[in-house]
Design an enzyme around this catalytic site. Structure first.
Site, PDB file in Angstrom:
ATOM      1  N   GLY A 285       0.800  -1.221   0.000  1.00 17.62           N
ATOM      2  CA  GLY A 285       0.000   0.000   0.000  1.00 17.62           C
ATOM      3  C   GLY A 285       0.827   1.263   0.000  1.00 17.62           C
ATOM      4  O   GLY A 285       0.330   2.337  -0.342  1.00 17.62           O
ATOM      5  N   GLU A 286       2.076   1.192   0.359  1.00 19.79           N
ATOM      6  CA  GLU A 286       2.938   2.370   0.438  1.00 19.79           C
ATOM      7  C   GLU A 286       3.433   2.737  -0.954  1.00 19.79           C
ATOM      8  O   GLU A 286       3.930   1.893  -1.696  1.00 19.79           O
ATOM      9  CB  GLU A 286       4.115   2.079   1.374  1.00 19.79           C
ATOM     10  CG  GLU A 286       4.966   3.286   1.658  1.00 19.79           C
ATOM     11  CD  GLU A 286       6.083   2.966   2.643  1.00 19.79           C
ATOM     12  OE1 GLU A 286       7.080   3.706   2.678  1.00 19.79           O
ATOM     13  OE2 GLU A 286       5.966   1.952   3.363  1.00 19.79           O
ATOM     14  N   ALA A 287       3.275   4.018  -1.337  1.00 20.30           N
ATOM     15  CA  ALA A 287       3.600   4.467  -2.689  1.00 20.30           C
ATOM     16  C   ALA A 287       5.071   4.253  -3.009  1.00 20.30           C
ATOM     17  O   ALA A 287       5.425   3.880  -4.127  1.00 20.30           O
ATOM     18  CB  ALA A 287       3.227   5.939  -2.852  1.00 20.30           C
ATOM     19  N   LYS A 289       7.095   1.965  -1.928  1.00 26.41           N
ATOM     20  CA  LYS A 289       7.351   0.555  -2.214  1.00 26.41           C
ATOM     21  C   LYS A 289       6.868   0.196  -3.608  1.00 26.41           C
ATOM     22  O   LYS A 289       7.553  -0.512  -4.365  1.00 26.41           O
ATOM     23  CB  LYS A 289       6.669  -0.327  -1.179  1.00 26.41           C
ATOM     24  CG  LYS A 289       7.257  -0.201   0.222  1.00 26.41           C
ATOM     25  CD  LYS A 289       6.591  -1.174   1.184  1.00 26.41           C
ATOM     26  CE  LYS A 289       7.220  -1.098   2.571  1.00 26.41           C
ATOM     27  NZ  LYS A 289       6.620  -2.070   3.500  1.00 26.41           N
ATOM     28  N   ILE A 290       5.644   0.687  -3.978  1.00 25.20           N
ATOM     29  CA  ILE A 290       5.129   0.427  -5.329  1.00 25.20           C
ATOM     30  C   ILE A 290       6.070   1.025  -6.364  1.00 25.20           C
ATOM     31  O   ILE A 290       6.363   0.408  -7.399  1.00 25.20           O
ATOM     32  CB  ILE A 290       3.714   1.012  -5.472  1.00 25.20           C
ATOM     33  CG1 ILE A 290       2.748   0.321  -4.496  1.00 25.20           C
ATOM     34  CG2 ILE A 290       3.220   0.879  -6.905  1.00 25.20           C
ATOM     35  CD1 ILE A 290       1.358   0.925  -4.510  1.00 25.20           C
TER      36      ILE A 290
END
Length: 1341
Positions: A285-287, A289-290
């Site tokens: 969910g963390e931007a 990480k994406i």
């Protein structure tokens, strides 16, 4: 419903007939059809679940199917744990819906499910036991016997209604089937368990999980290996995988890169590539990480498709847009959906400032909107990517809803397309992997791993059902399950699991709380007895629980019959009070009468915990009439279990194997100890059974019986030392009964069983503080020995050890009773003592030696000494060992011959040593007994034995006798070189306890012995002389004078047989004795230098006058007075010792001068010279003498005989030299004795003149008082020295005229001074006149 039943029937056929060829398919269908229904506890379909339970009941009856399921699925890393889920599902069903949960089941349906699930569990464990028994019976090779194994075929007709045929793995012996052993499967199972543990940790804490798996060697340490693990491993949480891949940690980044690089996107559409990439994990969910993940994806896609985009930035931005579109299009929370135009507009200019083709973007938009990008868990994916959820495992939500009745049958039929598609996708995923191997196991050891999986759920299911249900069928199934579980775990040696099952059954007997028993508890008692009989060989420690139950059953039965408790017999008798108590305790029959105020009955009715040693621990609780009625009713129920069943368990012990009988006896001993140590109700049930068991098993082979007796021995010792005297007496009597039975058996030579059997008596005798117990043991041993004397054999060692302890007992009657038996043994049964083991003779000797120390009766001690002499006679007569072939009868045999004889018969002498030394040593130690009669008797017997039987001893053995027997008697002096520093009587041990008569006897005996066997033991001459000289040095007059006499007698007896070197040893010992005393003595003497003596009020020039002045104790401090008195005492003892040495030297010369060489005579001259010089030196210490005289005056003690010492020393010196001149002129000339004689005379004249003061007049012209009259003290000294002067003058007068002429110049001045002196005797003047006339006159004239 009919369709589901048909499906199950078809699946049953496939499972029974074709499971080896359909391993993967069964792994997919079994959870879908069976486990999902089984695990639905709260809201199941009753008919479907009953179908599943019937299905499981049928397959559980086929033991091979159960084993095959475990081996091929639970031991396979890539397969679900079907066996484990079956067992856990049945447990959940048996426990019913959790409290507080909503359920659609009626109570009847719930109970039905519970009973059926328990039935299935019992059937499973029963089948496992049957399979195990069959495999253990065959014990053939796996390969040769695999085709013959027919465990499963016996049940095929039952399962399918068809004739039994060959098992499945016979029909399908394709290449994908192989035989496997338990070791291999154990490794696979352990690997799977550890891997699943690591997966579980990863799903909670991914970094910790990876670390655990690396340490466990399940995952390599490189990022590539970790990435492969994340991509291909079943059970990992996709969300956690995404979070781990998105971490910014260096290692996690390297893993993420390796993970992405493992995909091949070549010639793959961009949308499909993203869809394929995201099937294995869920984006975090963390931007950030994406961002990291999609950045790497874009790089990888462009690398695989270099012509797709201008740069990787284009792919990165487009990938982000696709993810946003997927969320926008398929999230129900988003109301305003993104249109195609919006999607195209959002992606303008992303290709390095240029637009991507609208057709490409439109097609991509349509793909995403129509088909959502999902993880494999959200669609139909391979079974290998599943964790714990069965839905996720199979992706069959729709068909499972159909099967479980959540949809109508019509809808289910309409869902066939979905079902077919989902199944096809699963098999498609499976097809990418290599074919699985179907394993067949014939090794019974595999059951260990199956039990590890199922024992906990089965224990819980059986226990809960047995506790909560009163249904006879259900409880009987539970008990049957318990019995089968015990059987399997016992045979497989699974101690923890076995004990858990046995303990549970034992607790369900409710024997510890009899008032609450029901019929099912009686059935549990029967089950316990059945377990004991059927599985006794493998119960080991679990026997304790079973025997505890049997003990409690017997207790309840006795109470029901009205018998008084054992405690009434295990307490001391108190006359009428106890008789009344016994009457109140005993009641005709509780079951018939129903009366009930007996304390023992009340305690049982109250009950207690299972683990309590006694029932009725809640002694203060009230007992209701209802409890009493229930208790009586339950006693009637227990009538179903008669004494036969109880006794059968103990009688069956004869059939137990060697390991089992030892474990059985250990457990029985533990239970017996708990019974006997009960503070409120001690019982002897198990103790009596111990005696029975020992009797039953006494005929076992010796090795097994020894192990049994080791356990029983420790038990009898432990309980025999009990604080409860009655219990201890009962136990020792039980031991006596066993011993009497055992002594009926013959024992072969060199065995030790009888001794081991009697050892408990020894240990209890040694450790018990109870005089009653010790007396009982003595009586028991006496009875056994006298009645079974021929069978005691090795037991004599223990017998003598008991009597040895008894000999030191504090009670006279114990000592006398033991000695009475010893006397009978020695007198009448002596040949039996060493019949099989000769070392018991030594034990007998030690025992008799201990009796000699008896303080109660001197007759016992004297008789024991006499028996020791009797033992010596037996030993010398060859009753124990072969006599030496050639005895040393001729005392004149040369030493060389004796040594040769010693070598020849070395082994015989070793035997002698092992028997003679303890006997002789015991007598030697007795010589230090404080009782004079015992001392003399021991000395007499000891030396009589040595004199009578010494001819049997070799030279080497005589050395041992002297070192260990004779020398220790006199060690108090011979071993104490510093005895001079300890002048008190108490310093000598053991001589300090001897009177003068004993000293005389001891010295006479040792001298006689040495003279008798001189040729054999002459090497010990130096040691003997050292002992005698040591006594000569003794400050105690008695031992010293006795030592002098003994030394002179020894020399006199052996004078002609002693060699020159041996004479030298004697004289050197005397010389060393005299010299060794001086340093210590002078050190003591010098302590007077630090003491200040009080001065006389009038100073006198003449010491002799001032010495007459008296002093009092107040003139000297106490400490100094004590020191002075001590020094005076030391001076007196020292003088006595020195004079004794002079006396010995003089006596030895006079008696043996003709045997002495010049070298030895020179040593004697040195002795006389040193002692005379020492005496003169002491008398020259004027200040010291003055202090000593003052100290004696103050202390009121006599002065030390300093002048006497000097006179005697020189007197003996003169006599010696004069005798030497007369006896051996040639030697005298060689030694220049005449010159020495003249020197001694000159020294004597000077001493005398110095005493008169004449020498001072000659040498000091300033002397003032030479003409003063002598004081009284000086006159006394002159009188004392006159005899010495006369002796010297006579010697001078008797010299040959030529000799005198040669010394005339030396003596003339001295003789003139003597004429001028005042003399105390006219005889001096007469001799002087004669010398001047007859000797000097002729020279002058």
């Amino acid at each position: 419903m009919a369709i589901f039943q048909l499906q199950c029937s078809i699946f049953m056929m496939l499972l029974v007939k074709f499971r080896s060829g359909l391993k993967e398919e069964i792994g997919i269908f079994f959870p879908m059809l069976v486990l999902r229904v089984l695990e639905n506890v709260n809201q199941p379909s009753f008919l479907q679940k009953m179908t599943v339970l019937n299905f499981l009941d049928k397959i559980s009856q086929d033991s091979q199917i159960i084993v095959d399921i475990f081996v091929n699925y639970d031991c396979d890393v890539d397969a679900p744990n079907i066996y484990e889920r079956i067992v856990n599902g049945l447990l959940k069903t048996a426990l019913g819906p959790p409290p507080g949960s909503t359920t659609t089941l009626s109570s009847v349906q719930d109970i039905t499910f519970r009973h059926e699930s328990v039935k299935c569990l019992a059937s499973i464990i029963g089948s496992m036991g049957a399979w195990m028994d069959q495999k253990l019976r065959t014990k053939d090779s796996y390969l040769s016997k695999s085709s013959e194994s027919s465990t499963s075929t016996e049940n095929h007709s039952t399962l399918n209604g068809e004739d039994a045929s060959a098992p499945d793995y016979d029909l399908h012996s394709e290449m994908n089937s192989e035989m496997s052993d338990a070791a291999t499967l154990e490794q696979r199972r352990a690997y799977k368990i550890e891997l699943q543990k690591g997966i579980s940790i990863f799903n909670r804490k991914p970094s910790k999980g990876i670390e655990f798996l690396m340490n466990a060697k399940k995952v390599g340490g490189s990022p590539e290996e970790v990435a492969t693990f994340l991509k291909n491993t079943t059970g990992l949480n996709e969300t956690v995988i995404g979070d781990y891949l998105g971490e910014r940690d260096v290692f996690c980044l390297r893993v993420m890169h390796a993970y992405v690089d493992s995909f091949n996107f070549k010639e793959m559409d961009f949308g499909e590539a993203i869809r394929f990439f995201l099937r294995g994990f869920r984006l975090p969910g963390e931007a950030q990480k994406i961002d990291r993940i999609m950045e790497k994806f874009a790089e990888r896609y462009c690398k695989c498709n270099p012509d797709s985009f201008t740069s990787a930035d284009t792919a990165y931005v487009l990938a982000y847009s696709v993810i946003m579109l997927n969320t926008d299009a398929h999230n129900s929370m988003v109301k305003d959906k993104m249109s195609k135009a919006d999607f195209i507009r959002n992606n303008r200019g992303i290709d390095d400032g240029k637009d991507l083709p609208e057709e490409f973007l439109g097609t991509l938009y349509d793909q995403i909107v129509k088909n959502e990008i999902k993880m494999s868990a959200d669609s139909s994916v391979p079974q290998g990517k599943q964790a714990n959820s069965l839905n996720k495992l199979l992706g069959l939500d729709g068909i499972l809803n159909l099967v479980t009745g959540k949809q109508t049958e019509e809808k289910a039929l309409g869902a066939n397309g979905l079902l077919i598609r989902q199944i096809q996708e699963q098999f498609k995923a499976k097809s990418g992997k290599s074919g699985s191997i179907y394993h067949v196991v014939t090794d019974a050891a595999i059951l260990r791993f199956m039990v590890e999986v199922c024992w906990g759920p089965m224990l819980a299911a059986f226990s809960v059902t047995l506790d909560q249900s009163d249904d006879r069928l259900a409880t009987s199934q539970c008990l049957q399950g318990f019995q089968c579980a015990v059987h399997v775990t016992a045979v497989m040696s699974m101690q923890t699991q076995r004990d858990a099952f046995v303990t549970s059954v034992a607790k369900f007997t409710y024997l510890h709380c009899a008032a609450d028993m029901k019929l099912k508890n009686v059935d549990a008692v029967k089950a316990i007895i059945s377990i004991a009989i059927e599985d006794g060989n493998n119960l080991q420690d679990a026997w304790e629980h079973i025997l505890t139950c049997l003990s409690r059953i017997e207790h309840l039965q006795l109470l029901g019959e009205g018998a008084p408790p054992d405690a009434s017999y295990l307490t001391p008798s108190n006359g009428e009070t106890d008789e009344k108590a016994l009457k109140s305790i005993g009641h005709p029959s509780l079951k018939k009468k129903g009366t009930l105020q007996n304390p023992a009955v009340m305690a049982v009715v109250r009950g207690g915990s299972y683990d309590s040693t006694t029932v009725g621990v809640n002694s203060l609780g009230l007992v209701t009439p209802g409890q009493i009625i229930n208790f009586i009713s339950n006693l009637n129920l227990l009538d179903q279990i008669g004494n036969f069943e109880l006794n059968h368990v103990f009688a069956n012990s004869q059939r137990l194997n060697s390991e089992a009988i030892v474990a059985f006896v250990k457990a029985l001993c533990k239970v017996s100890i708990s019974e006997l140590q009960s503070p409120t109700d001690p019982r002897v049930f198990s103790l009596t059974k111990i005696v029975e068991i020992a009797h039953y098993n006494m005929n076992r082979i010796r090795l097994v019986w020894s192990r049994i007796w080791n356990v029983l021995s420790d038990f009898f010792v432990s309980v025999g030392l009990s604080e409860n005297l009655s219990v201890a007496i009962f136990v020792m009597d039980s031991l006596r009964q066993l011993a009497m039975k055992f002594l009926e058996r013959e024992e072969l030579a060199n065995y030790n069983f009888q001794n081991e059997f009697l050892r408990p008596f020894v240990i209890v005798m040694q450790k018990s503080s109870s005089t009653e117990i010790r007396e009982l043991i003595v009586r028991c041993i006496s009875q056994m020995v006298l009645s079974r004397v021929s069978n005691v054999k090795s037991g004599w060692k223990s017998v003598f050890m008991v009597f040895t302890v008894a000999a030191s007992d504090e009670r006279k009657n114990v000592v006398l009773l033991a000695f009475e038996t010893m006397e009978k043994i020695v007198r009448e049964y002596f040949p039996y003592i060493t019949e099989t083991e000769r070392t018991t003779f030594t034990d007998c000797v030690r025992c008799l030696t201990t009796f000699t120390n008896s303080r109660f009766n001197s007759d016992v001690s004297l008789n024991a000494i006499a028996f020791l002499r009797f033992c010596a006679l037996k030993l010398a007569d060859g009753g124990l060992i072969c006599n030496v072939k050639s005895r040393v009868d001729d005392l004149s045999i040369p030493i060389v011959d004796e040594i040769a004889l010693d070598v020849e018969n070395h082994s015989n002498q070793d035997d002698h040593a092992s028997f003679w030394i303890p006997l002789l040593t015991g007598l030697s130690e007795l010589t230090s007994d404080p009782r004079s009669a015992i001392q003399k008797s021991a000395l007499e017997v000891l030396f009589n034995i040595l004199n009578d039987h010494g001819h049997l001893f070799s030279h080497s053995f005589w050395i041992t006798v002297f070192n260990t027997v004779i020398f220790p008697i006199f060690s108090g002096v011979s071993d104490k070189k510093d005895v001079k520093d300890q002048p008190t009587l108490a310093s000598l041990h053991p001589e300090s306890t001897w009177d003068s008569e004993t000293f005389a006897v001891a010295f006479q005996c040792v001298v006689d012995l040495f003279v008798s066997f001189f040729n054999v033991i002459r090497s010990q001459l130096q040691s003997i002389v050292s002992i005698l000289v040591g006594f000569v040095r003794s400050p105690i007059k008695g031992p010293a004078s006795t030592g002098v006499a003994a030394l002179l007698r020894l020399a006199g007896e052996l004078s002609s047989r002693i060699s020159e070197d041996e004479w030298r040893e004697i004289f050197l010992a005397l010389k060393e004795a005299a010299a060794s005393l001086l340093p210590g003595f002078m050190k003591v003497l010098r302590t007077m230098d630090d003491i200040e003596m009080p001065e006389s009020p009038h100073r006198y020039v003449d010491m002799d006058v001032s010495s007459d002045h008296g002093f009092t104790n107040e003139d000297l401090p106490d400490e100094n007075l004590q020191t002075a008195a001590y020094v005076v005492s030391r001076v007196k003892s020292h003088i006595a010792v020195q004079l004794l040495i002079v006396q010995v030297a003089s006596g030895l010369y006079k008696a043996n001068w003709q045997f002495l060489s010049a070298a030895n005579v020179r040593i004697l001259v040195d002795i006389f010279t040193s002692i005379a010089s020492h005496a003169h030196q002491l008398n020259s210490e004027k200040s010291l003498l003055r202090k000593l005289q003052k100290g004696c005056s103050i202390a009121g003690i006599s002065d030390p005989p300093m002048v006497h010492f000097e006179n005697e020393s020189y007197e003996n010196y003169l006599d010696f030299l004069q005798d030497l001149l007369k006896d051996n002129p040639s030697m005298s000339e060689a030694l220049n004795i005449e010159e020495q004689l003249a020197g001694v005379c000159e020294k004597i004249f000077l001493i005398y003149l110095n005493c008169t003061g004449s020498e001072a007049v000659q040498r000091n012209n300033t002397a003032i008082h030479w003409n003063l009259p002598l004081g009284s003290a000086k006159k006394e000294e002159l009188a004392a020295r006159t005899s010495l002067l006369l002796s010297a003058l006579r010697v001078l007068n008797d010299l040959e005229r030529d000799s005198f002429r040669s010394h005339a110049r030396q003596f003339f001045p001295l003789l003139v001074d003597l004429v001028r002196c005042e003399h105390n005797s006219g005889e001096v003047q007469g001799i002087l006149s004669n010398i001047f006339q007859s000797c000097i006159g002729p020279i002058i004239m």
